[in-house]
Design an enzyme around this catalytic site. Structure first.
Site, PDB file in Angstrom:
ATOM      1  CB  CYS A 137      -0.943   0.007   1.196  1.00 25.08           C
ATOM      2  SG  CYS A 137      -0.110  -0.035   2.797  1.00 25.08           S
ATOM      3  N   GLY A 278     -13.352  -5.982   4.718  1.00 23.15           N
ATOM      4  CA  GLY A 278     -12.159  -6.774   4.437  1.00 23.15           C
ATOM      5  C   GLY A 278     -11.616  -7.382   5.710  1.00 23.15           C
ATOM      6  CB  ALA A 279     -12.050 -10.407   7.411  1.00 22.47           C
ATOM      7  N   GLY A 280      -8.876  -9.524   5.791  1.00 27.01           N
ATOM      8  CA  GLY A 280      -7.533 -10.058   5.555  1.00 27.01           C
ATOM      9  C   GLY A 280      -6.585  -9.602   6.655  1.00 27.01           C
TER      10      GLY A 280
END
Length: 538
Positions: A137, A278-280
């Site tokens: 990112c 998002g559950a990463g």
């Protein structure tokens, strides 16, 4: 660093000839025979293979190979000499949170699943031998081993422009470019968390490890680049173990939570409705930091419930409500703060669907906060045009980490001592690789002599030599050569850990190159070129 004038097989692996005006100064067309020239034709020898963008003309095909052999001589006297004079360079070309805005970085971001393809495409470039991609990112960096610094950079920049549709001129305004020792130190600093937006953050080390994991078995993730990344992992571990750089350090996820709480009215901190999309890895960290801030209830949107269930099991005292992606907009309309951290390559929220959402609660002043820590971004920039919405992305996290600057600098200085030490060790290891081409050339030189003398001996013995005798003579010649080479080979091998041994090894290498005239030893390459030329002419 010790540099060798030795002819390196790796350096001569790529001999580039181009009849366009852009390279006429390096390889003037009048110096090349017509068999290697033509309209809009590019010809180069890469890893011993001649390739053209069009087939050889009929005029170049025939029983007489004089033209082809003449071309070979031109290769030997022009391009070969150029490439033997410079050592292959490790180069990093990148854009990071420090040099480029998120709008630019997201255009160049490469999903992890695409890294092997990117490596293959980069290594198909004329002057690139090895490659790796580090895309997160906060950064998108390309690491390559290039035969020519200038041409390698030019080719990689053009490739980056082609894959991102961003003009080279625009990329050049935001890129950073480092060579050899500087490139090595940069990756070590990245792995140690010194180049992160948040000093000492641990996630970048995991991402460097992932580069190695993905690169295993991929052609092009070669000895130099893989060695660099593996050493960077060692550096990252040492810095975190031997310094207190990670103590009190925050991650991108924790900084995102901190930023959200900075922007919320103080009275609403306990009542603000939280939504995590998002559950990463990033999403899980956001959830944990929300819990650390005192949040007891939140909604998590994810493609599947499996990951959310695992997080719920880990945080048993927290109410975590799972919702599928199909209910994302409804959930956003019921939340005051929305965190997004998915791998989606297209925005999940646009102005057109956010403007119709119910307003945020009056507890937070009626303004909904989006904190987007994804690259590419999950929240379109157009959403920030709405008056009752505030959108923050990874670049906005600088506000959180601007504090305790003095403490950050002190911790960085402690880590730099380790990085300097490890950089020397890596460069010593890389120097030790210089002897590999000499070992190969010396063996090839001895093998040609052995075969020539063996042929003479067998010729004198007549045509009716028993196979057993022929094999025995062949084994005898191999045994003699191997025993004679054993001593020199032992003195050419070094793991680079001992500077004294390395210095002696490089001295031995130079001595053997002089004694056996190995600097001009290109017979193996000649054979490959001749074989390919002859194959194309059949």
């Amino acid at each position: 660093m010790a540099l060798s004038s030795t002819f390196s097989a790796a350096k001569f692996d790529v001999l580039y000839l181009k009849s366009s005006s852009s390279s006429s100064s390096q390889f003037p067309s009048k110096a090349l025979p017509t068999a290697f020239l033509g309209h809009n034709r590019t010809t180069f020898v890469r890893r011993g293979v001649v390739r053209c963008d069009s087939k050889l003309s009929d005029a170049s095909v025939g029983p007489n190979n004089a033209i082809s052999l003449s071309a070979l001589e031109q290769l030997k006297t022009s391009a070969a000499d150029r490439y033997t004079k410079e050592r292959s360079s490790i180069i990093v070309i990148g854009l990071s949170v420090h040099t480029a805005p998120v709008e630019m970085r997201e255009k160049l971001a490469i999903p992890e699943a695409e890294w092997p393809r990117a490596i293959a495409e980069l290594c198909s470039l004329n002057h690139i031998e090895e490659a790796a991609v580090l895309s997160t990112c906060n950064r998108m960096e390309i690491y390559v081993l290039a035969l020519s610094q200038h041409r390698g950079v030019k080719e990689v920049m053009e490739w980056m422009s082609k894959t991102s549709s961003v003009p080279v001129s625009e990329l050049s305004q935001h890129r950073f470019l480092l060579y050899n020792n500087d490139a090595t130190q940069h990756l070590f600093e990245v792995s140690a968390g010194l180049d992160s937006l948040v000093l000492g953050e641990g996630q970048i080390l995991a991402q460097v490890k992932q580069v190695v994991k993905v690169g295993q078995g991929v052609n092009g993730f070669g000895r130099n680049i893989s060695g660099l990344f593996k050493h960077a992992i060692t550096v990252g571990k040492r810095v975190r173990t031997e310094t207190n750089i990670a103590s009190g350090a925050v991650s991108v996820s924790s900084a995102a939570v901190e930023l959200a709480f900075m922007k919320l009215p103080e009275a609403s901190l306990d009542n603000a409705r939280m939504l995590v999309i998002g559950a990463g890895k990033m999403g899980k960290l956001v959830i944990k930091h929300l819990v650390a801030k005192g949040c007891k209830k939140m909604v998590v949107v994810n493609r599947t419930e499996e990951r959310v269930a695992a997080i719920r099991e880990e945080l048993k005292d927290i109410e975590i409500i799972y919702k599928p992606l199909s209910e994302m907009l409804t959930c956003a309309g019921e939340a005051d703060v929305v965190f997004t951290s998915t791998a989606s390559e297209t925005p999940l929220f646009l102005k057109s669907n956010v403007k119709d959402l119910p307003p945020a609660s009056q507890d937070v002043g009626g303004r909904r906060i989006f904190v987007d820590i994804s690259v590419p971004r999950n929240v379109g920039s157009c959403v920030s045009d709405l008056e009752y919405v505030r959108v923050y992305n990874v670049d906005d996290l600088k506000e959180v980490v601007a504090a305790n600057k003095e403490d950050r600098l002190r911790k960085a200085m402690e880590a730099q001592t380790i990085i300097a030490e490890e950089s020397k060790q890596f460069e010593a290891w890389r120097d030790s690789l210089e002897t590999v081409p000499t070992i190969k050339k010396l063996r090839a030189y001895a093998e040609r002599i052995r075969l020539a003398e063996l042929e003479k001996c067998l010729g004198k013995m007549g045509d009716d030599i028993p196979k057993k005798t022929r094999r025995a003579v062949d084994d005898l010649s191999r045994g003699i050569v191997n025993k004679l080479l054993h001593g020199p080979m032992q003195h050419l091998r070094c793991d680079g850990n001992d500077s004294r041994t390395l210095s002696e090894t490089l001295e031995n290498m130079h001595a053997l190159n002089r004694m056996f005239n190995l600097d001009t030893e290109i017979s193996v390459l000649e054979q490959k070129i001749r074989a390919k030329v002859e194959q194309n002419q059949k």
